[in-house]
Design a protein around this motif. Structure first.
Motif, PDB file in Angstrom:
ATOM      1  N   SER A 123       0.815  -1.225   0.000  1.00 49.51           N
ATOM      2  CA  SER A 123       0.000   0.000   0.000  1.00 49.51           C
ATOM      3  C   SER A 123       0.843   1.266   0.000  1.00 49.51           C
ATOM      4  O   SER A 123       0.358   2.340  -0.360  1.00 49.51           O
ATOM      5  N   ALA A 124       2.104   1.157   0.412  1.00 53.23           N
ATOM      6  CA  ALA A 124       3.026   2.300   0.353  1.00 53.23           C
ATOM      7  C   ALA A 124       4.446   1.756   0.340  1.00 53.23           C
ATOM      8  O   ALA A 124       4.735   0.762   0.993  1.00 53.23           O
ATOM      9  N   ARG A 125       5.326   2.415  -0.423  1.00 58.55           N
ATOM     10  CA  ARG A 125       6.717   1.969  -0.468  1.00 58.55           C
ATOM     11  C   ARG A 125       7.613   3.110  -0.881  1.00 58.55           C
ATOM     12  O   ARG A 125       7.346   3.808  -1.845  1.00 58.55           O
ATOM     13  N   ASP A 126       8.677   3.324  -0.091  1.00 54.71           N
ATOM     14  CA  ASP A 126       9.765   4.208  -0.505  1.00 54.71           C
ATOM     15  C   ASP A 126      11.062   3.542  -0.041  1.00 54.71           C
ATOM     16  O   ASP A 126      11.035   2.389   0.385  1.00 54.71           O
TER      17      ASP A 126
END
Length: 195
Positions: A123-126
């Motif tokens: 759902s989120a990635r950095d």
């Protein structure tokens, strides 16, 4: 002035009922068995190359559990997961990153059953943080009911899970996308800086 013995309490004191140990164990087992996850025959969409910034040490936080440290190795489209600390033998050791309809999914090999995977939405990635959401058994069961398909359940040690064949999973994912995943049970990964 009266003593404590003379003070009247308006509340009635009820006797606590003590359950025998065998009954408590049965209740605990029933509660554990009612917990249900979802596994799939295989993930939807092609496996994609693992970005270089995924490799390294991560701190893993799951709601209401002790943080675990995880060393991730990347080789092409495969991840190797090396867990640190107690209970690491029961945790999965392999995963793949897949892409389907513009979203990324992590398919983690199910350590309890061969030929199946636990799929989580990225759902989120950095570079320093990753958020993963697991499939929600209630949402999956409701989606299957709308399609008038049976809910296939498998027994695992101390719990049950919903099992989806590849075609059914792909159909559900195509219809519902991120709506099948549980936003309340997010798995948070935070990159541990190299020494």
């Amino acid at each position: 002035m009266g003593t404590i013995a003379h003070i009247a309490f308006p509340l009635k004191v009820r006797r606590m009922r003590v359950l025998p140990l065998a009954k408590l164990l049965l209740i605990l087992c029933a509660a554990l068995l009612s917990a249900c996850g979802v596994s799939v025959e295989r993930a939807a969409g092609p496996a994609i190359a693992i970005p270089a910034d995924i490799a390294g040490a991560w701190q893993v936080r799951i709601k209401d559990s002790i943080d675990k440290k995880l060393l991730v190795g990347a080789d092409g489209d495969r991840l190797t997961l090396q867990w640190m600390g107690a209970g690491k033998e029961d945790l999965p050791a392999q995963a793949q990153l897949h892409q389907f309809q513009g979203r990324e999914y992590l398919a983690v090999k199910n350590p309890e059953k061969d030929g199946s995977a636990l799929v989580m939405l990225v759902s989120a990635r950095d570079g320093a943080d990753i958020a993963l959401r697991p499939l929600d058994p209630r949402r999956v069961a409701a989606a299957l009911k709308k399609l008038r398909r049976p809910v296939e359940r498998r027994n695992l040690w101390m719990r049950k899970e919903i099992y989806l064949d590849a075609a059914t999973f792909e159909k559900l994912l195509g219809l519902h996308g991120a709506g099948l995943f549980d936003e309340k049970q997010t798995v948070q990964l935070h990159k541990v800086p190299a020494d």
